[in-house]
Each structure stands twice: as C-alpha cells, then as structure tokens.
Design an enzyme around this catalytic site. Structure first.
Site, PDB file in Angstrom:
ATOM      1  N   ASN A   1    -118.324 -22.994 -24.583  1.00 41.92           N
ATOM      2  CA  ASN A   1    -118.789 -22.654 -23.236  1.00 41.92           C
ATOM      3  C   ASN A   1    -118.673 -21.148 -22.986  1.00 41.92           C
ATOM      4  OD1 ASN A   1    -119.610 -22.778 -20.593  1.00 41.92           O
ATOM      5  ND2 ASN A   1    -118.024 -24.207 -19.916  1.00 41.92           N
TER       6      ASN A   1
ATOM      7  N   SER B   1    -119.929 -24.938 -10.996  1.00 38.38           N
ATOM      8  CA  SER B   1    -119.057 -25.871 -10.278  1.00 38.38           C
ATOM      9  C   SER B   1    -118.722 -25.331  -8.904  1.00 38.38           C
ATOM     10  CB  SER B   1    -117.758 -26.077 -11.066  1.00 38.38           C
ATOM     11  OG  SER B   1    -118.018 -26.863 -12.191  1.00 38.38           O
TER      12      SER B   1
ATOM     13  N   CYS C   1    -120.242 -20.871 -13.000  1.00 34.23           N
ATOM     14  CA  CYS C   1    -121.222 -20.614 -14.072  1.00 34.23           C
ATOM     15  C   CYS C   1    -122.614 -20.295 -13.527  1.00 34.23           C
ATOM     16  CB  CYS C   1    -121.307 -21.812 -15.016  1.00 34.23           C
ATOM     17  SG  CYS C   1    -119.707 -22.297 -15.635  1.00 34.23           S
TER      18      CYS C   1
ATOM     19  N   HIS D   1    -127.528 -25.582 -18.302  1.00 38.56           N
ATOM     20  CA  HIS D   1    -126.208 -24.978 -18.464  1.00 38.56           C
ATOM     21  C   HIS D   1    -125.470 -25.869 -19.469  1.00 38.56           C
ATOM     22  CE1 HIS D   1    -122.218 -23.582 -17.918  1.00 38.56           C
ATOM     23  NE2 HIS D   1    -121.809 -24.705 -17.346  1.00 38.56           N
TER      24      HIS D   1
ATOM     25  N   GLU E   1    -116.805 -15.338 -14.027  1.00 42.13           N
ATOM     26  CA  GLU E   1    -115.687 -15.981 -13.331  1.00 42.13           C
ATOM     27  C   GLU E   1    -114.393 -15.640 -14.062  1.00 42.13           C
ATOM     28  OE1 GLU E   1    -115.676 -20.380 -13.639  1.00 42.13           O
ATOM     29  OE2 GLU E   1    -117.631 -20.156 -14.566  1.00 42.13           O
TER      30      GLU E   1
ATOM     31  N   ASP F   1    -109.685 -38.238 -33.094  1.00 38.49           N
ATOM     32  CA  ASP F   1    -110.741 -38.466 -34.084  1.00 38.49           C
ATOM     33  C   ASP F   1    -111.734 -37.294 -34.007  1.00 38.49           C
ATOM     34  OD1 ASP F   1    -112.961 -39.236 -35.517  1.00 38.49           O
ATOM     35  OD2 ASP F   1    -113.143 -41.227 -34.605  1.00 38.49           O
TER      36      ASP F   1
ATOM     37  N   SER G   1    -116.668 -33.449 -12.390  1.00 41.48           N
ATOM     38  CA  SER G   1    -117.522 -32.315 -12.776  1.00 41.48           C
ATOM     39  C   SER G   1    -118.760 -32.823 -13.532  1.00 41.48           C
ATOM     40  CB  SER G   1    -116.744 -31.277 -13.602  1.00 41.48           C
ATOM     41  OG  SER G   1    -116.459 -31.746 -14.900  1.00 41.48           O
TER      42      SER G   1
ATOM     43  N   THR H   1    -113.615 -27.647 -24.897  1.00 44.22           N
ATOM     44  CA  THR H   1    -114.822 -27.077 -24.271  1.00 44.22           C
ATOM     45  C   THR H   1    -114.611 -25.602 -23.903  1.00 44.22           C
ATOM     46  OG1 THR H   1    -114.235 -27.806 -22.020  1.00 44.22           O
ATOM     47  CG2 THR H   1    -115.476 -29.352 -23.354  1.00 44.22           C
TER      48      THR H   1
ATOM     49  N   LYS I   1    -126.921 -35.419 -21.646  1.00 47.53           N
ATOM     50  CA  LYS I   1    -126.800 -36.540 -20.694  1.00 47.53           C
ATOM     51  C   LYS I   1    -127.718 -36.324 -19.504  1.00 47.53           C
ATOM     52  CE  LYS I   1    -121.979 -37.753 -21.348  1.00 47.53           C
ATOM     53  NZ  LYS I   1    -120.753 -38.088 -20.654  1.00 47.53           N
TER      54      LYS I   1
HETATM   55  N1  CAA Z   1    -116.544 -40.715 -31.751  1.00 45.10           N
HETATM   56  C1  CAA Z   1    -117.623 -40.399 -30.988  1.00 45.10           C
HETATM   57  N2  CAA Z   1    -117.539 -40.211 -29.643  1.00 45.10           N
HETATM   58  C2  CAA Z   1    -116.335 -40.326 -29.062  1.00 45.10           C
HETATM   59  C3  CAA Z   1    -115.177 -40.670 -29.803  1.00 45.10           C
HETATM   60  C4  CAA Z   1    -115.319 -40.859 -31.211  1.00 45.10           C
HETATM   61  N3  CAA Z   1    -114.266 -41.164 -31.985  1.00 45.10           N
HETATM   62  N4  CAA Z   1    -114.133 -40.713 -28.947  1.00 45.10           N
HETATM   63  C5  CAA Z   1    -114.625 -40.415 -27.706  1.00 45.10           C
HETATM   64  N5  CAA Z   1    -115.939 -40.196 -27.786  1.00 45.10           N
HETATM   65  C6  CAA Z   1    -116.864 -39.841 -26.706  1.00 45.10           C
HETATM   66  C7  CAA Z   1    -116.643 -40.605 -25.419  1.00 45.10           C
HETATM   67  O1  CAA Z   1    -117.227 -41.894 -25.473  1.00 45.10           O
HETATM   68  C8  CAA Z   1    -117.309 -39.688 -24.422  1.00 45.10           C
HETATM   69  O2  CAA Z   1    -118.703 -39.836 -24.500  1.00 45.10           O
HETATM   70  P1  CAA Z   1    -119.549 -40.162 -23.172  1.00 45.10           P
HETATM   71  O3  CAA Z   1    -119.220 -39.054 -22.208  1.00 45.10           O
HETATM   72  O4  CAA Z   1    -120.960 -40.126 -23.628  1.00 45.10           O
HETATM   73  O5  CAA Z   1    -119.087 -41.465 -22.685  1.00 45.10           O
HETATM   74  C9  CAA Z   1    -117.017 -38.278 -24.975  1.00 45.10           C
HETATM   75  O6  CAA Z   1    -116.612 -38.475 -26.327  1.00 45.10           O
HETATM   76  C10 CAA Z   1    -115.906 -37.566 -24.242  1.00 45.10           C
HETATM   77  O7  CAA Z   1    -114.827 -38.441 -24.177  1.00 45.10           O
HETATM   78  P2  CAA Z   1    -113.908 -38.511 -22.873  1.00 45.10           P
HETATM   79  O8  CAA Z   1    -114.766 -38.657 -21.652  1.00 45.10           O
HETATM   80  O9  CAA Z   1    -112.844 -39.516 -23.112  1.00 45.10           O
HETATM   81  O10 CAA Z   1    -113.311 -37.044 -22.926  1.00 45.10           O
HETATM   82  P3  CAA Z   1    -112.153 -36.407 -22.123  1.00 45.10           P
HETATM   83  O11 CAA Z   1    -111.593 -37.305 -21.109  1.00 45.10           O
HETATM   84  O12 CAA Z   1    -111.224 -35.869 -23.145  1.00 45.10           O
HETATM   85  O13 CAA Z   1    -112.838 -35.177 -21.319  1.00 45.10           O
HETATM   86  C11 CAA Z   1    -114.309 -33.546 -20.497  1.00 45.10           C
HETATM   87  C12 CAA Z   1    -114.106 -34.637 -21.549  1.00 45.10           C
HETATM   88  C13 CAA Z   1    -114.244 -34.149 -19.091  1.00 45.10           C
HETATM   89  C14 CAA Z   1    -115.653 -32.916 -20.702  1.00 45.10           C
HETATM   90  C15 CAA Z   1    -113.189 -32.463 -20.637  1.00 45.10           C
HETATM   91  O14 CAA Z   1    -113.318 -31.859 -21.886  1.00 45.10           O
HETATM   92  C16 CAA Z   1    -113.218 -31.421 -19.551  1.00 45.10           C
HETATM   93  O15 CAA Z   1    -112.608 -31.585 -18.503  1.00 45.10           O
HETATM   94  N6  CAA Z   1    -113.930 -30.269 -19.788  1.00 45.10           N
HETATM   95  C17 CAA Z   1    -114.060 -29.195 -18.809  1.00 45.10           C
HETATM   96  C18 CAA Z   1    -114.959 -29.554 -17.642  1.00 45.10           C
HETATM   97  C19 CAA Z   1    -116.435 -29.574 -18.011  1.00 45.10           C
HETATM   98  O16 CAA Z   1    -116.870 -28.946 -18.951  1.00 45.10           O
HETATM   99  N7  CAA Z   1    -117.240 -30.272 -17.199  1.00 45.10           N
HETATM  100  C20 CAA Z   1    -118.676 -30.284 -17.394  1.00 45.10           C
HETATM  101  C21 CAA Z   1    -119.413 -30.265 -16.074  1.00 45.10           C
HETATM  102  S1  CAA Z   1    -118.846 -28.904 -15.068  1.00 45.10           S
HETATM  103  C22 CAA Z   1    -119.724 -27.554 -15.627  1.00 45.10           C
HETATM  104  O17 CAA Z   1    -120.685 -27.692 -16.304  1.00 45.10           O
HETATM  105  C23 CAA Z   1    -119.229 -26.186 -15.246  1.00 45.10           C
HETATM  106  C24 CAA Z   1    -118.443 -25.630 -16.377  1.00 45.10           C
HETATM  107  O18 CAA Z   1    -118.982 -24.928 -17.221  1.00 45.10           O
HETATM  108  C25 CAA Z   1    -117.030 -25.904 -16.448  1.00 45.10           C
END
Ligand code: CAA
Length: 383
Positions: free
Chosen positions: A275, A308, A111, A233, A79, A29, A201, A152, A242
């Site tokens: 990112n 991280s 980062c 960041h 990185e 979606d 993370s 991302t 958040k």
């Molecule tokens: N409409 C609106 N929102 C929706 C939706 C829809 N149809 N479907 C899902 N969502 C929402 C979910 O509810 C969730 O929101 P909340 O977090 O507020 O609950 C959000 O979309 C994301 O959904 P998921 O958690 O199911 O997403 P995912 O499992 O696909 O993974 C992620 C998300 C973990 C960020 C993944 O993209 C990822 O691993 N990214 C890389 C790691 C990262 O960026 N981590 C951030 C912290 S680490 C850091 O900051 C260092 C860095 O730069 C890497």
C-alpha cells in the site's frame, strides 16, 4: 481544452520483505497473504528515507528544465506528514529547483489526498493553460509488527505532472465525489500507527465504490461496456478486485474479460510494493499503462479513489495517441528488481528503529535524497 497527465512516475525504497517469509514468521499460511490478500512483496524504508526522499526521487525522473520554469503549483498529498505546520511541498520545491513564484502546500484526507491534489491541479491548468502543476502522492503505510494490517504495509511515492495537451492521459471534467463521516481507519495526532476497523474499512470501500459508480453512470449516461479498464485505490490487490467483482455481473462476457484482464495488469506493481496510501491508485494507473498491450485511445478508463474516513471519487480519462513513448517501464522494472530482500529479523529491526528528530545525528545512507543529517530537528537531504 484537454488537460491531464503529461508525465507520471513512481519511486519506492530499496528494501522489501517477501510475503512468504512474513507469513512463515507469523505462523500464517502463505496463501493467505499471496492469494487471500494478494501481495507478494512489501516495500520497507530505513529511517534515513522518508516521504520527501521518495517524492523527490519520483519527481526528478520526470521533470525537464522547461517544466521547472512552468510549474507554479506543487501539491503533496500525504497521510505521513513529517511536520504539523510546514508543508512537504515547500521542501520539494527547493530540492527540485522549481522557479520561485509558485504555490506549494500539502493536503490531507487519508488515501484520497492525492486525488484532491490532482483535481485542484487540473482546474488550475484549465484556468492557466500555459502553466504546469506537480502533484505528488507520498506515504509510508505502517500498522505495527504482528498487527492485522501488517501484510498490507508499504512505502513510496507517485509524481504526476499536469499540463494542457498532455502526452499521456486526458482527464475529463465530469467526476463524482462522496463524503461520509465514518471511523473505519484514522490516526489521531501524535499516534504512530493508525487505528483500523478492518472489516468496516473493507465494507465502506465497496459501499463507497458502488455509490459513486452507480450515480456517476446515471448522471453522465455511461454503462459498464463503455469502459476498457477500471482502476481502484489498492490497499492490497484483493480489495480492488472485490469492488470490481461487485459490478461485473452487470456486464457482458467480453466486457467482464476485458475489465478483469486490465485489473490484473493494474496490480502488477502493487503486488510487489504494498500500500502506498495516497499513491496506490496512481501506481495502479502506471502499472496498467506499462503492462497492458491492448489499450485503446478510443475507450474510457474509470478511476476510483478512496480515502478512509471517508471520501471517495469516481472520474474518467482517455489515453493520448503515442502515450507509450512517454512511460518509464524499464526504469520502474529496474527499481523493483534491484531492491534488497530483508530477512524478517532485519525488517523488524529496521521497523523499530524509528527516527527521533530531537536528537542531532548524521546518516551514512548514500541513497539519493536520503536524510543526510538532523540538526535542531531539521532534516537535511543528500542532494
Ligand atoms: N488461502 C487463501 N486465502 C486465505 C487463506 C488461505 N490459507 N486464509 C485466509 N484467506 C483469505 C480469507 O478468506 C480472506 O479472503 P476474503 O476477504 O475474500 O474473504 C482474506 O484471505 C483475508 O483474510 P481475513 O479477512 O481473515 O484477514 P484479516 O482479518 O487478517 O484482515 C485486513 C485483512 C482487514 C485487510 C487487514 O489486513 C487490515 O486491517 N488491513 C488494513 C486496512 C485495509 O487495508 N482496509 C482496506 C479498505 S480501507 C482503504 O482502502 C484505505 C487504506 O488504504 C487503508
């Protein structure tokens, strides 16, 4: 003495993927990416553009001849290194024509590395106020096609000129860093993509923010109403929100509205590029300065840096009178607007067409400072 950011600019590659196109191609979606993750577009680079290309373009926009003579420190935070030994800063030193008697090196801690470089540069200029320092945060964030981290991704660089009596932002000496050995995101040597525990993370990011935020405010006697904006960041724009929301309940209504509005101003550019890893916090800073109409020079801005692994830092800054005259708003708008939208087929092809430096080759890309050729594993850039 006041030391801080005298000039700041960013650069991203000239291609992007629309997140609705990506969502449709991945049977997701679109609102998950647009609202749940908070991203609209994602910067993508061809193999002829790398971290040096972005860094040189970002820095070229802000340096005068006087700066080139006064810079004696060049630090690259990344990185996405292109060499295990030679620092990208050495190549940049030549491409930017900086005077020869300079220290040039690269730093790493995910980062957070851009902030490590910035803090070193600030201390250097505090000791040598007649000198200037150039800090560049440059990266390519790639998680792999069809991976959890795919929405991302991003690519680009932020260049920061540090000087005494800066024109844009004074950075205060008080800061608080935090180190915790946690495997939330890491990339073993020779591995193309990072390994990431997404939920861990997210959790470590918020927990780190809460620790440095609470301890900084206790140590330096600050409260949430003292801040006009909190910058984060931004791995994806929902993440910083958040973290902000985790402390907002401690604020009065007016402070909550102010911090939320300024957070929205700070993510306008990140929503369109994704990112930048080391550069993301500073892209947020540029976005806030260029898109907020009501910032005051009398009230502090708080900055939360997160890498991280994990290292986090919270520090503060104050705007300088007349800072608006030294920004590059229209240049950045044009850069973002003039990019080419890729179809998902084109994006996947570009993504999988990785650079092999062991093959001598010439490139037809005429983009400024793109790779012109590779001979004997050495990249030559188009000047
Ligand atoms: N409409 C609106 N929102 C929706 C939706 C829809 N149809 N479907 C899902 N969502 C929402 C979910 O509810 C969730 O929101 P909340 O977090 O507020 O609950 C959000 O979309 C994301 O959904 P998921 O958690 O199911 O997403 P995912 O499992 O696909 O993974 C992620 C998300 C973990 C960020 C993944 O993209 C990822 O691993 N990214 C890389 C790691 C990262 O960026 N981590 C951030 C912290 S680490 C850091 O900051 C260092 C860095 O730069 C890497």
């Amino acid at each position: 003495m006041n030391v801080g950011i005298d000039q700041i600019s960013f650069h991203v590659p000239n291609f992007y993927v629309d997140m609705v196109d990506l969502a449709n191609a991945r049977n997701v979606d679109p609102n998950k990416f647009l609202i749940g993750i908070g991203q609209e577009k994602m910067a993508v680079n061809p193999k002829s553009q790398d971290i040096i290309t972005f860094a040189t373009n970002a820095a070229k926009q802000i340096l005068t001849d006087d700066d080139l003579n006064k810079i004696d420190l060049i630090i690259v935070g990344t990185e996405s290194s292109i060499d295990e030994s030679k620092a990208a800063a050495v190549v940049l030193h030549r491409l930017l024509d900086i005077q020869p008697f300079a220290r040039s090196f690269e730093v790493k801690e995910a980062c957070y590395a851009g902030t490590a470089g910035l803090q070193m540069a600030l201390n250097h200029v505090r000791l040598h106020p007649d000198k200037k320092a150039l800090v560049i945060a440059t990266d390519i964030a790639k998680y792999g096609l069809n991976s959890g981290g795919e929405p991302t991704q991003g690519a680009g660089a932020v260049a920061i000129l540090v000087a005494a009596n800066p024109k844009i932002l004074v950075i205060h000496e008080e800061s608080l860093a935090l180190t915790q050995d946690i495997y939330d995101f890491w990339r073993p040597t020779n591995q193309a993509y990072p390994l990431v525990d997404g939920p861990l993370s997210n959790e470590t990011y918020i927990q780190s923010f809460n620790q440095v935020w609470n301890t900084y405010n206790q140590q330096f006697n600050q409260q949430i109403s003292d801040y006009q904006a909190l910058l984060f960041h931004i791995p994806y724009t929902k993440m910083g929100k958040k973290a902000l929301q985790s402390v907002l309940p401690t604020a009065d209504q007016i402070t909550q509205e102010r911090l939320l509005q300024h957070y929205e101003d700070s993510i306008q550019y990140s929503r369109q590029v994704g990112n930048l890893y080391t550069g993301s916090l500073y892209l947020g800073l540029i976005s806030l300065l260029e898109n907020s109409q009501d910032l005051k020079t009398t009230q502090k801005i708080g900055l939360f840096s997160y890498g991280s692994g994990a290292v986090a830092e919270f520090f503060t800054a104050s705007l300088v009178n007349g800072y608006q005259e030294h920004l590059h708003h229209s240049l950045h708008q044009n850069l973002l607007n003039e990019r080419k939208r890729l179809s998902i087929e084109e994006y996947e092809k570009m993504f999988e067409d990785s650079l092999d430096v062991n093959v001598d080759q010439e490139f037809s890309d005429t983009y400024p400072y793109s790779i012109q050729s590779i001979h004997n594993t050495i990249r030559q850039y188009r000047k």
